[in-house]
Design an enzyme around this catalytic site. Structure first.
Site, PDB file in Angstrom:
ATOM      1  N   ASP A 179      17.532  -4.506   9.251  1.00  0.00           N
ATOM      2  CA  ASP A 179      16.092  -4.303   9.425  1.00  0.00           C
ATOM      3  C   ASP A 179      15.722  -2.823   9.303  1.00  0.00           C
ATOM      4  O   ASP A 179      16.590  -1.966   9.109  1.00  0.00           O
ATOM      5  CB  ASP A 179      15.637  -4.894  10.770  1.00  0.00           C
ATOM      6  CG  ASP A 179      16.293  -4.194  11.956  1.00  0.00           C
ATOM      7  OD1 ASP A 179      16.946  -3.147  11.761  1.00  0.00           O
ATOM      8  OD2 ASP A 179      16.155  -4.704  13.082  1.00  0.00           O
ATOM      9  N   GLY A 180      14.436  -2.537   9.432  1.00  0.00           N
ATOM     10  CA  GLY A 180      13.964  -1.160   9.295  1.00  0.00           C
ATOM     11  C   GLY A 180      14.404  -0.254  10.438  1.00  0.00           C
ATOM     12  O   GLY A 180      15.026   0.789  10.218  1.00  0.00           O
ATOM     13  N   GLU A 222       6.232   5.086  -1.854  1.00  0.00           N
ATOM     14  CA  GLU A 222       5.259   4.227  -2.533  1.00  0.00           C
ATOM     15  C   GLU A 222       4.749   3.268  -1.469  1.00  0.00           C
ATOM     16  O   GLU A 222       5.465   2.363  -1.062  1.00  0.00           O
ATOM     17  CB  GLU A 222       5.956   3.511  -3.702  1.00  0.00           C
ATOM     18  CG  GLU A 222       5.006   3.058  -4.774  1.00  0.00           C
ATOM     19  CD  GLU A 222       4.542   1.651  -4.532  1.00  0.00           C
ATOM     20  OE1 GLU A 222       3.506   1.485  -3.834  1.00  0.00           O
ATOM     21  OE2 GLU A 222       5.192   0.719  -5.010  1.00  0.00           O
ATOM     22  N   CYS A 256       1.317  -4.235  -3.625  1.00  0.00           N
ATOM     23  CA  CYS A 256       0.707  -2.986  -3.148  1.00  0.00           C
ATOM     24  C   CYS A 256      -0.402  -2.536  -4.085  1.00  0.00           C
ATOM     25  O   CYS A 256      -1.333  -1.862  -3.656  1.00  0.00           O
ATOM     26  CB  CYS A 256       1.767  -1.910  -2.983  1.00  0.00           C
ATOM     27  SG  CYS A 256       2.881  -1.799  -4.365  1.00  0.00           S
TER      28      CYS A 256
HETATM   29  P1  ADP Z   1       6.350  -4.559   4.820  1.00  0.00           P
HETATM   30  O1  ADP Z   1       5.197  -4.646   5.781  1.00  0.00           O
HETATM   31  O2  ADP Z   1       6.010  -4.648   3.385  1.00  0.00           O
HETATM   32  O3  ADP Z   1       7.535  -5.396   5.218  1.00  0.00           O
HETATM   33  P2  ADP Z   1       7.852  -2.332   5.773  1.00  0.00           P
HETATM   34  O4  ADP Z   1       7.554  -0.879   5.665  1.00  0.00           O
HETATM   35  O5  ADP Z   1       7.941  -2.906   7.150  1.00  0.00           O
HETATM   36  O6  ADP Z   1       6.786  -3.028   4.914  1.00  0.00           O
HETATM   37  O7  ADP Z   1       9.217  -2.698   5.036  1.00  0.00           O
HETATM   38  C1  ADP Z   1       9.584  -2.179   3.769  1.00  0.00           C
HETATM   39  C2  ADP Z   1      11.053  -1.792   3.824  1.00  0.00           C
HETATM   40  O8  ADP Z   1      11.192  -0.687   4.712  1.00  0.00           O
HETATM   41  C3  ADP Z   1      11.976  -2.882   4.356  1.00  0.00           C
HETATM   42  O9  ADP Z   1      13.226  -2.792   3.695  1.00  0.00           O
HETATM   43  C4  ADP Z   1      12.107  -2.509   5.823  1.00  0.00           C
HETATM   44  O10 ADP Z   1      13.291  -2.993   6.422  1.00  0.00           O
HETATM   45  C5  ADP Z   1      12.121  -0.990   5.723  1.00  0.00           C
HETATM   46  N1  ADP Z   1      11.681  -0.290   6.929  1.00  0.00           N
HETATM   47  C6  ADP Z   1      10.722  -0.666   7.806  1.00  0.00           C
HETATM   48  N2  ADP Z   1      10.616   0.252   8.803  1.00  0.00           N
HETATM   49  C7  ADP Z   1      11.509   1.237   8.532  1.00  0.00           C
HETATM   50  C8  ADP Z   1      11.911   2.439   9.200  1.00  0.00           C
HETATM   51  N3  ADP Z   1      11.355   2.835  10.334  1.00  0.00           N
HETATM   52  N4  ADP Z   1      12.883   3.197   8.627  1.00  0.00           N
HETATM   53  C9  ADP Z   1      13.443   2.827   7.462  1.00  0.00           C
HETATM   54  N5  ADP Z   1      13.153   1.686   6.820  1.00  0.00           N
HETATM   55  C10 ADP Z   1      12.197   0.884   7.331  1.00  0.00           C
END
Ligand code: ADP
Length: 451
Positions: A179-180, A222, A256
């Site tokens: 996950d993020g 992006e 997007c």
């Molecule tokens: P969406 O709302 O389109 O899912 P996110 O920004 O949550 O957008 O997710 C896009 C990508 O960024 C995913 O691969 C997610 O796991 C990652 N991501 C989300 N939060 C973070 C973070 N704090 N640091 C790094 N990557 C992240």
């Protein structure tokens, strides 16, 4: 990983912790010297071979994306097979033609690979986003660690196998799942990286830029959009309005650069709304695996709930529902269906006008004259993309020149038709560009030798 149409689990993946991320970056570092020493022509040939393999395996890849996040199979074939194939081929051509060195003021400027690149990608156009980043980084001579979106990990494995089977060293393109907040955060903070290329939410992009700043790692972001489709009064409405409806709702609005603000001439409001209603009548919601389906479910229950919340807020702000009710439609096969919605009569500061919804919701903003159309288009926190529609290309180009965005598409041009044209935004849509020679250059450093 849940299929949002069948609402069943289609597989599971682990969440890589900081140690696993570190191992992946270390591995990508081991093959960096050898990969960056290959001739650009060799790398270009490998990208062309990757395109061939992606084309051959395209049916499986499109079906995987469709199951992971509900994209209609016909759209998946066009955007997750055909588009990445053309992006790979155009990146191969850009690599061959690239100015790897040039003379300036008595010095030779060399474009050298930046180093190890992290790619963090979203679930909405997963294969396209991965290929846009990975092809450019590999073309530049960098090695890559990819963290795909947690909702769409399986297509990433298939794409990686195309690159590796085409000749990229196995260590040169690693994947870390997760996950993020755990995996994405550990990856973007890793001091061994030269560059993090991120596509996703504004909040995610800000977190990545903050984490990357610790090691002064460069970033490309992006992020979101609330892109305008500006229809000029001289456009042929009967032809244009159904296309504008289609492009705002591509992937059920989960894009997007979806043009979700329709900037339309007030003088033709009645006719335009009739045409929009007719276009909505042609939409086919249903099983993403059915080739005649135009709109699948939203990608997840969470995403559906977020969109429903936006719709409820719009209703409270006094929106007139030109099309749609804003209810889910479980009779279509899952709880994640929301039929297309077109809203009008919202005040300019309403959240539905200003915020990205990432769902099948279009907002009409009527204008009285062209100056007002341009003002409305630019009154936006985002600046990713715009469309202009006109009976005259010169007229459309003149209006395009006034718009504060990274990319303007005139009269229905598509990225698929221009895969070498840079893509990226201004304002809260982020910075940096992807695709073509400009996208390749993002992953290089300039080294000047004066003699
Ligand atoms: P969406 O709302 O389109 O899912 P996110 O920004 O949550 O957008 O997710 C896009 C990508 O960024 C995913 O691969 C997610 O796991 C990652 N991501 C989300 N939060 C973070 C973070 N704090 N640091 C790094 N990557 C992240």
């Amino acid at each position: 990983v849940i299929d949002p149409y069948r609402e069943i689990e289609i597989g599971t993946v682990g969440v890589a912790d900081a140690d696993l991320v570190d191992a992946a970056v270390t591995e990508a570092g081991r093959s960096l010297a050898a990969w960056s020493a290959t001739a650009p022509a060799t790398r270009a040939d490998i990208l062309d071979r990757t395109a061939d393999l992606l084309e051959q395996r395209g049916a499986e890849i499109a079906a995987t994306v469709s199951a992971e996040m509900g994209m209609p199979i016909t759209l998946a074939a066009a955007t997750q097979r055909d588009l990445p194939v053309s992006v790979l081929r155009s990146m191969a051509a850009a690599t061959r033609a690239f100015a790897w060195s040039e003379n300036i003021d008595g010095a030779v400027l060399h474009r050298v690979p930046a180093g190890i690149v992290a790619a963090i990608t979203p679930w909405n156009m997963p294969v396209h986003q991965i290929v846009a980043k990975v092809a450019a980084a590999l073309a530049a001579g960098c090695t890559v660690v990819l963290k795909p979106a947690e909702a769409t990990p399986f297509d990433a494995e298939l794409i990686r196998s195309c690159f590796i089977d085409a000749g990229v060293p196995a260590q040169g393109f690693a994947i870390v799942n997760g996950d993020g907040p755990t995996t994405g955060a550990a990856l973007s903070a890793h001091p061994g990286l030269a560059h993090v290329s991120f596509t996703g939410s504004v909040r995610g992009g800000q977190a990545v830029a903050r984490a990357a700043a610790g090691a002064l790692t460069r970033t490309t972001l992006e992020l979101g959009g609330k892109s305008p489709a500006v229809v000029l009064a001289d456009a042929d409405l009967a032809t244009v309005i159904p296309k504008v409806f289609g492009s705002g709702l591509v992937n059920s609005g989960q894009a997007c650069n979806a043009t979700t603000r329709l900037i339309l001439p007030a003088a033709h409001a009645g006719r335009i709304e009739e045409l929009l209603v007719a276009a909505a009548g042609a939409a086919r919601l249903g099983d993403p695996a059915d080739p005649s389906t135009t709109h699948g479910p939203l990608a997840s229950r969470i995403q559906t709930d977020r969109v429903l919340e936006h719709i409820a807020t719009a209703r409270e702000s006094g929106a007139r529902f030109v099309i749609g009710t804003g209810e889910t439609e479980p009779s279509r096969g899952s709880d994640c269906f929301i039929a297309p919605i077109v809203l009008a009569d919202l005040p300019p500061d309403a959240a539905a006008v200003r915020e990205e919804i990432f769902g099948p919701v279009l907002v009409i903003q009527y204008y009285d004259d062209e100056a007002q159309a341009i003002t409305l288009a630019n009154d936006c926190q985002y600046g990713l993309s715009a469309e202009v529609w006109s009976g005259s290309t010169d007229h459309a180009r003149a209006v395009a020149g006034e718009l504060e965005v990274g990319q303007v598409k005139v009269n229905g041009v598509r990225t698929r038709m221009r895969p070498a044209v840079p893509f990226g935004g201004l304002k809260r849509s982020g910075y940096g560009r992807e695709l073509g020679a400009v996208g390749l250059a993002e992953f290089t450093e300039i080294k000047a030798v004066m003699s």
